[in-house]
Scaffold this motif. Structure first.
Motif, PDB file in Angstrom:
ATOM      1  N   CYS A 753     -10.097 -40.603 -37.012  1.00 32.38           N
ATOM      2  CA  CYS A 753      -8.762 -40.931 -36.505  1.00 32.38           C
ATOM      3  C   CYS A 753      -8.551 -42.414 -36.230  1.00 32.38           C
ATOM      4  O   CYS A 753      -7.425 -42.825 -35.939  1.00 32.38           O
ATOM      5  CB  CYS A 753      -8.498 -40.160 -35.211  1.00 32.38           C
ATOM      6  SG  CYS A 753      -8.651 -38.375 -35.353  1.00 32.38           S
ATOM      7  N   GLY A 754      -9.602 -43.211 -36.298  1.00 24.98           N
ATOM      8  CA  GLY A 754      -9.461 -44.607 -35.934  1.00 24.98           C
ATOM      9  C   GLY A 754      -9.404 -44.780 -34.426  1.00 24.98           C
ATOM     10  O   GLY A 754      -9.401 -43.805 -33.675  1.00 24.98           O
ATOM     11  N   TRP A 755      -9.372 -46.020 -33.975  1.00 23.10           N
ATOM     12  CA  TRP A 755      -9.374 -46.338 -32.552  1.00 23.10           C
ATOM     13  C   TRP A 755      -8.060 -46.992 -32.136  1.00 23.10           C
ATOM     14  O   TRP A 755      -7.395 -47.625 -32.939  1.00 23.10           O
ATOM     15  CB  TRP A 755     -10.506 -47.319 -32.227  1.00 23.10           C
ATOM     16  CG  TRP A 755     -11.867 -46.696 -32.166  1.00 23.10           C
ATOM     17  CD1 TRP A 755     -12.589 -46.204 -33.225  1.00 23.10           C
ATOM     18  CD2 TRP A 755     -12.680 -46.524 -31.002  1.00 23.10           C
ATOM     19  NE1 TRP A 755     -13.798 -45.725 -32.796  1.00 23.10           N
ATOM     20  CE2 TRP A 755     -13.882 -45.915 -31.430  1.00 23.10           C
ATOM     21  CE3 TRP A 755     -12.518 -46.815 -29.659  1.00 23.10           C
ATOM     22  CZ2 TRP A 755     -14.919 -45.601 -30.554  1.00 23.10           C
ATOM     23  CZ3 TRP A 755     -13.555 -46.518 -28.779  1.00 23.10           C
ATOM     24  CH2 TRP A 755     -14.729 -45.901 -29.225  1.00 23.10           C
ATOM     25  N   THR A 756      -7.724 -46.832 -30.866  1.00 20.71           N
ATOM     26  CA  THR A 756      -6.693 -47.658 -30.241  1.00 20.71           C
ATOM     27  C   THR A 756      -7.404 -48.750 -29.456  1.00 20.71           C
ATOM     28  O   THR A 756      -8.289 -48.458 -28.648  1.00 20.71           O
ATOM     29  CB  THR A 756      -5.809 -46.833 -29.287  1.00 20.71           C
ATOM     30  OG1 THR A 756      -5.020 -45.928 -30.049  1.00 20.71           O
ATOM     31  CG2 THR A 756      -4.873 -47.750 -28.493  1.00 20.71           C
ATOM     32  N   VAL A 757      -7.052 -49.998 -29.714  1.00 16.03           N
ATOM     33  CA  VAL A 757      -7.609 -51.132 -28.977  1.00 16.03           C
ATOM     34  C   VAL A 757      -6.471 -51.782 -28.196  1.00 16.03           C
ATOM     35  O   VAL A 757      -5.408 -52.065 -28.760  1.00 16.03           O
ATOM     36  CB  VAL A 757      -8.262 -52.162 -29.920  1.00 16.03           C
ATOM     37  CG1 VAL A 757      -8.717 -53.403 -29.141  1.00 16.03           C
ATOM     38  CG2 VAL A 757      -9.445 -51.536 -30.651  1.00 16.03           C
ATOM     39  N   GLY A 758      -6.693 -51.996 -26.917  1.00 13.87           N
ATOM     40  CA  GLY A 758      -5.666 -52.598 -26.076  1.00 13.87           C
ATOM     41  C   GLY A 758      -6.173 -53.855 -25.398  1.00 13.87           C
ATOM     42  O   GLY A 758      -7.293 -53.882 -24.888  1.00 13.87           O
ATOM     43  N   LEU A 759      -5.367 -54.901 -25.415  1.00 14.20           N
ATOM     44  CA  LEU A 759      -5.650 -56.121 -24.660  1.00 14.20           C
ATOM     45  C   LEU A 759      -4.790 -56.056 -23.403  1.00 14.20           C
ATOM     46  O   LEU A 759      -3.566 -56.170 -23.465  1.00 14.20           O
ATOM     47  CB  LEU A 759      -5.326 -57.364 -25.487  1.00 14.20           C
ATOM     48  CG  LEU A 759      -5.632 -58.715 -24.826  1.00 14.20           C
ATOM     49  CD1 LEU A 759      -7.112 -58.832 -24.496  1.00 14.20           C
ATOM     50  CD2 LEU A 759      -5.175 -59.862 -25.712  1.00 14.20           C
ATOM     51  N   MET A 760      -5.432 -55.851 -22.259  1.00 16.27           N
ATOM     52  CA  MET A 760      -4.717 -55.542 -21.029  1.00 16.27           C
ATOM     53  C   MET A 760      -4.461 -56.804 -20.206  1.00 16.27           C
ATOM     54  O   MET A 760      -5.273 -57.724 -20.165  1.00 16.27           O
ATOM     55  CB  MET A 760      -5.528 -54.539 -20.196  1.00 16.27           C
ATOM     56  CG  MET A 760      -5.982 -53.317 -20.973  1.00 16.27           C
ATOM     57  SD  MET A 760      -4.615 -52.376 -21.665  1.00 16.27           S
ATOM     58  CE  MET A 760      -3.943 -51.640 -20.171  1.00 16.27           C
ATOM     59  N   SER A 761      -3.329 -56.796 -19.517  1.00 14.92           N
ATOM     60  CA  SER A 761      -2.937 -57.925 -18.684  1.00 14.92           C
ATOM     61  C   SER A 761      -2.845 -57.480 -17.237  1.00 14.92           C
ATOM     62  O   SER A 761      -2.316 -56.408 -16.935  1.00 14.92           O
ATOM     63  CB  SER A 761      -1.587 -58.479 -19.144  1.00 14.92           C
ATOM     64  OG  SER A 761      -1.245 -59.640 -18.412  1.00 14.92           O
ATOM     65  N   GLY A 762      -3.403 -58.298 -16.336  1.00 18.87           N
ATOM     66  CA  GLY A 762      -3.384 -57.973 -14.920  1.00 18.87           C
ATOM     67  C   GLY A 762      -2.289 -58.703 -14.171  1.00 18.87           C
ATOM     68  O   GLY A 762      -1.277 -59.115 -14.754  1.00 18.87           O
ATOM     69  N   SER A 763      -2.507 -58.901 -12.873  1.00 14.09           N
ATOM     70  CA  SER A 763      -1.477 -59.479 -12.009  1.00 14.09           C
ATOM     71  C   SER A 763      -1.611 -60.986 -11.828  1.00 14.09           C
ATOM     72  O   SER A 763      -0.931 -61.576 -11.004  1.00 14.09           O
ATOM     73  CB  SER A 763      -1.531 -58.812 -10.628  1.00 14.09           C
ATOM     74  OG  SER A 763      -2.820 -58.982 -10.051  1.00 14.09           O
TER      75      SER A 763
END
Length: 952
Positions: A753-763
């Protein structure tokens, strides 16, 4: 009419209005309240407008409260549906009266409706009381501490009696205080009569109807225990009662061997042929305490366990329902193959808590930042009284932190009075030692200090309201604590003069432990219900230890000073008396405890949620308690147990390969390397991954700076994980404790299925430097996630994030694709527990998304840094190692950290996984007898090493 009677009448009027009100009309409830207040002035029952608005606001808030149905699993081979057909033929008078009583108390309509469906399910699981043949059923209901379990089982009992159960036994705690507390609740909500009058015959002279008995005067119940006295053969034999006919009979008894034996003997004595044929239900509150069989000898049972089993046998038709917030002992102690044990072989239900409940997540938020309700600066206390001390420890003064907590209690109570426009029950708990002698010493010191504070407040009455700097010291001290503890509430002590004086006049200290209980119980037994209610209105500081730590409800608990450490998860969780419903004052609650205990509480919360998720998974897979084994994740510190070792007798500690599935889970790098070289290496690994992700595939999240890529090749992610490392000794990554390669269960779904990659941003206020300066094929504006509470490992090589949390459950839910959220919601609607009201994707939980929504594994990349000093001032009492950890994180600056989430298994995959053994992900678990037999291939317990079976 008294003021309290005015308020009760006024509350009932508004509650009845709200019971017929749509949510769209709630905005007008304050105006309605004032109109009714003015109208009722003609009848001499007007209360202040401030109080009227307060009551209306509180009721409206409860009206909007939500409650979801809990997950239930049951053994279909022992269950036959019967309730719907029976209810159509029976007048459910008690059930209706109980619903009406809850409405009058301000419970919202939707909550009462859901509670009704929930209690229907449990009543049906108890068993049909009209089935004539012999039968016995056993089940378990799991709820959170102080969350409303009692309200649920009382609702069950009202309906059970309506439907034909004749003998009701409620085992209401192991102390007389707990038993009396339970009796008083059942007097109102089930029996309908004030039993405190029965011992002196006053019920013949007075109208003692209360609660459901006031709502429906035709409800009749025989009670052979009272709010003053537990069951005794002498009292019972002096009363002529036919348990087989007429009114149902209710017993509320202590969890005490002699009491339980006497009760069983008495019930048998009233039967024809030694055994009754009338249906019996036994409710075992706090069923993990003393009820489980902790005997190490196969043919012997512990006394209470044996007494409960014998009690059930007094009727050929019996049903046992265990109630607990900490079911670890229940599932680890019992052998499900033993028919006479109390293993919940027929059903398990995990209750949900109302939206107004304030539990672990409120006090220990999963995002890792400390709650404003928690104070960790109690090192000054431990300097005076070490954690390990003896019963003759010298205690000659109070720590400054404890004095501040007491002043905070004065302030919080006064502010509650001001908000409410009236006096409300308010209490403080001081639990600092398990030794009675030490508790007594603290009680004396606290009483002296409280008396001095009270005298100073009363002596300064003329200075309140003044806006001069020449104010007495007590006012300055109170303002100092107000600024430190209630900054967001902007408390000005000078505006709380009348309320603080009221607190000073009424406050009392109550020492509650094994040595004081008899005198205390004797004194309380002389109180009428009215005088007891007035006594409970007074602000109180309860000093004690283990007696305060289980079952006892402290009305209006607003401040807790808790220095204890527990060796087991269930013991610690039960000590959290501050959990519960705090309508209108949850922002004022404060708890003092040290950081290690904070960490342990957070761990226990995760374990409890894992267990609840297991029940939901059992339900979705149509498995039974006897078909699906339960496993509990162990704490990394092996000295901190799940439950006492003798309560894990039937548990097996297991950490060998090929056992646990990695699917349907979320994992975090809650430790980061205290190493500049590795930190830079990991930054480069992140940049290398981001450079490989296509600019055209970047999905920008609305409302945040997060960026996601869907369908990323498995090889790309696995290569990144190989380059990302947390340990200088491991050249190959062991990021999540799984080794250098991802387990086959994850790799297969990743390739498919492949991967979801997320670059997350904080506060953070500024872009992450190493990302902003990189030559990436797309724009990045990620901000750092602040983590101000960090700890150094013992060897100094790692930094551990507070509470071992990096992400929130909301992060993962928000990161899945829209079709995955839709799939999770569709699965919820197919669930047996779907209520029809919780149909918003915004309300999806992490466990729902992982179990039924997520289709591709997910990797989320965070950047951790120290927060700005303006929002995270270092506590002056913080030990050097804490300050060093913060300094090291500050020096490392921007540290990459990861979260991985994996899709759950389908029903077919789960069964295949159970057959094959699954895959390992590096954690240690303790499992119950079912799991050991079905999934580990262990047969009889004689095959298990004694040391292994004893727990960690």
């Amino acid at each position: 009419m008294t003021d309290s009677a005015h308020e009760e009448t006024f509350r009932n009027i508004l509650a009845n209005i709200l019971s017929k009100t749509d949510d769209s009309d709630l905005a007008h409830i304050n105006e309605i309240a004032l109109e009714y207040n003015a109208l009722n002035e003609k009848f001499g029952m007007r209360i202040s407008d401030q109080r009227a608005v307060k009551i209306a606001t509180e009721l409206a808030s409860a009206h909007k409260s939500k409650l979801e149905l809990g997950a239930t699993v049951r053994n279909e081979s022992t269950f036959d549906p019967w309730l719907d057909e029976r209810k159509a033929k029976v007048e459910m008078r008690r059930g209706a009266a109980y619903d009406r009583l809850l409405i009058e108390r301000g419970w919202g309509k939707s909550v009462v409706r859901t509670l009704g469906r929930q209690t229907d399910k449990i009543v049906e699981l108890l068993g049909d009381p009209e089935v004539g043949a012999s039968w016995s059923r056993k089940g378990l209901v799991i709820g959170e501490v102080q969350s409303g379990k009692t309200a649920t089982y009382i609702g069950v009992l009202n309906k059970a009696i309506d439907l034909g159960y004749q003998i009701v036994v409620v085992i209401g705690g192991h102390t007389e205080d707990l038993r009396r507390q339970t009796q008083e609740r059942l007097d109102s909500d089930l029996i309908g009569d004030d039993t405190s009058f029965r011992s002196d015959g006053a019920s013949r002279r007075l109208n003692t109807r209360i609660g459901v008995g006031r709502i429906d005067e035709n409800i009749g119940t025989t009670a052979l225990t009272s709010a003053r006295y537990d069951f005794s053969m002498k009292t019972a034999e002096s009363t002529t009662v036919n348990l087989a006919t007429g009114n149902p009979t209710v017993f509320v008894v202590k969890k005490n061997t002699s009491v339980l034996k006497s009760l069983a003997k008495y019930i048998r004595s009233t039967a024809v042929g030694d055994v009754h044929n009338v249906p019996l239900v036994v409710i075992d509150d706090e069923s993990d305490w003393a009820s489980v069989n902790t005997s190490a000898k196969d043919k012997e049972r512990t006394a209470v366990n044996r007494a409960i089993i014998d009690l059930l046998s007094v009727s050929r038709r019996n049903s046992y329902l265990g109630i607990t917030a900490t079911p670890f002992a229940n599932i680890l102690i019992a052998d499900d193959k033993e028919a006479r044990d109390l293993f919940p072989r027929d059903y398990i239900m995990a209750l949900e808590s109302p939206s107004t409940y304030r539990g672990v997540d409120f006090y220990f938020p999963p995002e890792g930042d400390e709650s404003q309700n928690i104070n960790s600066g109690i090192d000054d206390f431990h300097e005076l009284l070490p954690q390990k001390h003896k019963k003759d420890a010298v205690v000659n003064k109070l720590a400054r932190s404890l004095k501040d907590a007491i002043l905070a209690f004065f302030l919080a109570t006064a502010e509650r009075y001001r908000r409410d426009g009236a006096q409300s029950p308010s209490s403080m708990m001081v639990n600092v030692s398990r030794f009675n002698a030490v508790q007594e010493k603290f009680s004396i010191l606290i009483e002296d200090y409280v008396e001095s504070v009270g005298e100073a407040i009363l002596a300064s009455a003329g200075y309140f309201g003044e806006r001069s700097d020449a104010t007495p010291r007590i006012i300055r001290e109170l303002q100092r604590v107000a600024n430190a503890q209630f900054a967001s509430q902007n408390l000005d002590v000078r505006d709380l003069g009348p309320e603080l004086q009221k607190v000073a006049e009424d406050i009392h200290i109550d020492l509650v432990n094994g040595l004081t209980m008899k005198d205390r119980n004797d004194r309380l037994a002389t109180f009428t219900r009215k005088s007891l209610a007035e006594w409970k209105q007074r602000p109180a500081i309860y000093v004690g230890g283990n007696v305060l730590a289980r079952g006892l409800t402290l009305d209006g608990l607003v401040v807790s000073y808790f220095t204890r450490r527990a060796g087991a998860a269930d013991t610690l969780l039960q000590m959290g008396r501050w959990f519960g419903h705090r309508p209108g004052y949850d922002d004022l609650t404060r708890v003092w405890m040290d950081r290690e205990v904070i960490d342990h509480f957070t761990y226990v919360a995760g374990v409890s949620q894992d267990l609840r998720n297991s029940v939901a998974e059992m339900r979705d897979l149509n498995l039974t308690p006897r078909e699906f084994g339960l496993k509990i994740r162990l704490h990394p510190e092996t000295s901190f147990l799940i439950t006492a070792a003798n309560k894990q007798r039937a548990g097996v500690k297991h950490d060998s390969p090929g056992v646990f599935s990695y699917r349907g889970k979320a994992f975090e790098t809650h430790t980061i390397p205290n190493n500049v070289q590795l930190t830079e290496q990991n930054r480069q690994a992140v940049l290398g991954l981001l450079e490989m992700l296509p600019a055209g595939g970047a999905e920008r999240s609305s409302g945040s700076r997060n960026i996601y890529w869907r369908g990323v090749a498995h090889e790309t992610v696995e290569s990144f994980l190989h380059d990302f490392s947390l340990n200088t000794k491991l050249p190959t990554s062991k990021v999540f404790g799984i080794g250098s390669s991802l387990p086959a269960g994850i790799a297969s779904v990743g390739r498919q299925c492949g991967w979801t990659v997320g670059l997350m941003s904080g506060s953070g206020k500024h872009p992450v430097t190493y990302l902003a300066e990189a030559d990436l094929p797309y724009d990045v504006d990620a901000r750092a996630s602040y983590r101000n509470n960090v700890e150094l490992s013992e060897d100094g090589k790692d930094l551990r994030l507070s509470q071992r949390r990096l992400a929130t459950g909301g992060n993962i839910v928000a990161s899945v694709a829209s079709e995955e959220r839709a799939a999770a919601l569709a699965a919820r609607k197919k669930s047996k527990s779907y209520s029809g009201s919780n149909d918003s994707e915004r309300e999806l939980t992490q466990s729902e998304v992982l179990r039924a929504g997520l289709k591709s594994p997910m990797l989320l990349i965070y950047t951790v840094s120290i927060g700005p000093e303006s929002t995270s001032a270092v506590d002056a009492s913080m030990p050097p190692e804490k300050r060093n950890a913060r300094r090291r994180l500050s020096e490392l600056k921007e540290v990459p950290a990861l979260v991985m989430a994996t899709p759950g298994l389908s029903e077919q995959e789960t069964r295949e996984d159970l057959e094959s053994g699954g895959t390992k992900f590096g954690s240690k678990y303790i499992v119950n007898s079912v799991y050991a037999r079905l999934e580990l291939g262990l047969g009889d317990w004689d095959d298990v090493d004694e040391d292994e079976g004893a727990g960690p």
